[in-house]
Design an enzyme around this catalytic site. Structure first.
Site, PDB file in Angstrom:
ATOM      1  N   THR A 120       0.883  -1.181   0.025  1.00 38.55           N
ATOM      2  CA  THR A 120      -0.132   0.003   0.042  1.00 38.55           C
ATOM      3  C   THR A 120       0.825   1.245   0.089  1.00 38.55           C
ATOM      4  O   THR A 120       1.460   1.617  -1.266  1.00 38.55           O
ATOM      5  CB  THR A 120      -0.813  -0.028   1.171  1.00 38.55           C
ATOM      6  OG1 THR A 120      -0.204  -0.108   2.307  1.00 38.55           O
ATOM      7  CG2 THR A 120      -1.929  -1.190   1.159  1.00 38.55           C
ATOM      8  N   THR A 175      -1.128  -2.399  11.103  1.00 32.88           N
ATOM      9  CA  THR A 175      -1.106  -2.566   9.460  1.00 32.88           C
ATOM     10  C   THR A 175       0.090  -3.308   8.868  1.00 32.88           C
ATOM     11  O   THR A 175       0.681  -2.734   8.267  1.00 32.88           O
ATOM     12  CB  THR A 175      -1.529  -1.348   8.711  1.00 32.88           C
ATOM     13  OG1 THR A 175      -2.601  -0.731   9.406  1.00 32.88           O
ATOM     14  CG2 THR A 175      -1.897  -1.871   7.136  1.00 32.88           C
TER      15      THR A 175
END
Lengths: 413, 413
Positions: free
Chosen positions: B158, B195
């Site tokens: 990401t 994350t």
């Protein structure tokens, strides 16, 4: 380091009313700063009582140790505060420096050393040249009463961009009595009063144990409900002094917590403490937004507080606020990481009056435009309802900006 | 958002050796990103066992819920991962999306739904358009084996600026066996694997309960020993798959924790996991410095760990590192705020090999020049000796830069 005043600062600074029984003087001792005052001496009338709350840091500073050992006596004659050097992590030199400081003040004023309270703020780990106080003590004594509350607040600033003062007046026994406070703090602000100092005075006569109870009861909702960067300082100190001067105008002493007049005193003290706490957040290093985080529907107030602090301390929430981004997903993340009871599918979140999430997902009526409009404001209310119980908490913080990094990346050098 | 590769990235990316029994394919499903792959499908041979460790967030994502409910079965046939959307805080729509995803994969591969593992990473709170997987599943199936480990790692990125891969080979029963891992993660990194996703494979045949025990035992010293910003994600997932393909070459199955061969397997797994964990820190959002924080002399390992994390998570320590400022006073502050047993006057602190503080004050031989030279390095070791007991801990973090604020101030918008 930026030298401009925080955009969140009060628009004007009003001088505070006098408090009979205490007088200020300030001086430039050249501890670290040039061309500004860096020492504050407050002289209090005989009979002044004192209460205090201090950092919970395991590495507390030498002046914190000094004050902690004497606060139980409840008597205060003088307060000496310097900025520029925290006298923290200075070992035996630090202990010697506080002893020398108290000795200098006690000799000049003719009061017991144990009634001299001390606070230092600034760089950690550098020996404090306490002998410099000798050079200014006579001038400070002679000048007593010449410094205003605002000037006193200025002398204790470090990275602060504005002086912090607050005042409340109430009616007691038909007389107007006053509570005035000053504070400093801008970074290393977290629960347990990270680098902040606050000195509060009242002319109400209050017995020391009662004064301590009243102060201790108001800390959680004020100085311990703010966070700038989650960092706790070695030097946090809040001292509340009651000169008792209003007794001469017929105000009866408050000698017990059951005294019904304590309710209005407590409320006025809370006003001053919350106001000062807010000003510290408004001067948060690099702050551009003032953020109120309210949590309701938690299983307990303690649980609500932990969740509110998890949100207020999250760098991702704080950078989103800085970016004016209505990124409520990061609020969900912060609720989740708090480790407190929470049911994802009962969670609701508001930015201002805009409900952005409900029942564990994005609000069906979610409007990006409405949420974004809220984020453009200078003051942002962020509300979370956990839908579990009756626990509530409110804390305050500011956004995390590039300026914070700039200020703290080259503070010492 | 910066698109340049972290200066702390590995200087070159080597392709990993094959692991028999697993094949990768990647595709561009257009979940959020344009012009890059965003879906990874791994197909595993029959008999593949699986173990997992997941976020402790109370607001875990729908795919985390899905995996948690099935990890106890210990059997895996496929892994589907998408980037761009975390499918977190998506309510009933989120649960429906994981069911649809598993159904699409199970039908295409002819395997039980319960053997399909799922992970999603990206924005929180947006419904995941799982139907988009239908459009790419046949191509993914046909292309199995065409994607390399590096390409697999790229598809799950990401805000990562580089793909994260690691490999270790060991000798077992006279055969070379391998452990390969990929990972993603750059921000919202904290203990409990904020994350981050990591998928690790080995060809060693290992029974599922043993695999779980080995994985669980290595998490604290690797993925749970890193922090970028103290924020914990809703989506953290580490899955370890054992295809067992080496059995065909005569490697006996490991069916019990008492199997002596487990020692070398565990050590190789630890190497891969620590390497991947370090790479995540090296890709910390805005990171310019890699920081190792070691605490020794604590009352217990747990206490040492809390103190190490307090240092590693302190914004003031991290901004000082960014500013190449040997500000050891902030390390004292962080030790003090951890709330763990500490004696200020026994504390010693090193930056690299330079002892900056000892016995509760600045080292008498302190050299600003020597300490500053350490801070200019790209990798900085920060060591604290509490002088109390035998507890030790090591954790890793990065500095806090203006770039972190820039990246996270406009990630979503």
């Amino acid at each position: 380091m930026s030298s401009s005043v925080s955009p969140l600062a009060p628009k004007s600074f009003e001088e505070l009313p006098q408090i009979e029984g205490v007088n200020f003087a300030t001086a430039s001792a050249g501890i670290k700063y040039k061309g500004r005052t860096d020492v504050l001496l407050a002289i209090m009338q005989e009979g002044t009582t004192v209460a205090g709350v201090f950092t919970k840091s395991k590495c507390s500073s030498a002046p914190v140790d000094w004050c902690k050992q004497r606060i139980g006596n409840g008597k205060a004659s003088a307060l000496l505060v310097n900025s520029g050097n925290a006298n923290a992590f200075t070992g035996k030199k630090g202990a010697a420096a506080v002893e020398l400081s108290a000795d200098i003040v006690a000799k000049a004023l003719g009061c017991p050393e144990d009634e001299v309270f001390l606070a230092s703020t600034g760089v950690i780990g550098e020996p404090l040249p306490a002998e410099k106080f000798s050079g200014v003590i006579d001038a400070l004594k002679d000048a007593q009463g010449t410094a205003s509350w605002l000037e006193a607040a200025k002398a204790i600033m470090t990275t602060d961009t504005f002086p912090k003062v607050s005042s409340a007046s109430i009616d007691l026994d038909g007389q107007t009595v006053t509570i005035n406070g000053i504070a400093k703090g801008a970074g290393m602000i977290a629960p347990d009063m990270a680098t902040m100092l606050s000195f509060i005075y009242t002319d109400v006569p209050v017995a020391a144990p009662v004064l301590q109870a009243v102060l201790s009861g108001q800390v959680d909702g004020s100085f311990n409900a703010i966070t700038v960067d989650s960092d706790t300082s070695t030097s946090d100190t809040v001292l509340l002094f009651a000169t008792g001067a209003a007794a001469s105008r017929g105000v009866e002493p408050i000698n017990a917590e059951t005294d019904p007049r304590i309710v209005v005193v407590r409320a006025a003290l809370a006003d001053v403490m919350v106001d000062l706490a807010h000003q510290i957040v408004r001067d948060g290093e690099g702050a551009r937004k003032f953020v109120e985080v309210s949590v309701e529907g938690a299983e307990s107030d303690g649980s609500a507080r932990k969740i509110a602090m998890a949100i207020a301390n999250s760098p991702l929430v704080k950078t989103a606020v800085a970016g004016e981004d209505a990124n409520w997903g990061r609020v969900v993340m912060a609720v989740g990481k708090a480790g407190e009871p929470a049911d994802r599918d009962r969670l609701a979140i508001w930015f201002g009056d805009v409900r952005v999430a409900v029942d564990g997902e994005r609000d069906p009526d979610y409007s990006e435009a409405a949420a974004s409009a809220v984020m453009k404001e200078e003051e942002i209310r962020l509300r979370v309802d956990l839908g579990l119980g009756l626990g509530t908490a409110t804390v305050w913080t500011c956004d995390l900006t590039k300026e914070y990094v700039a200020i703290n990346g080259d503070y010492r050098s």
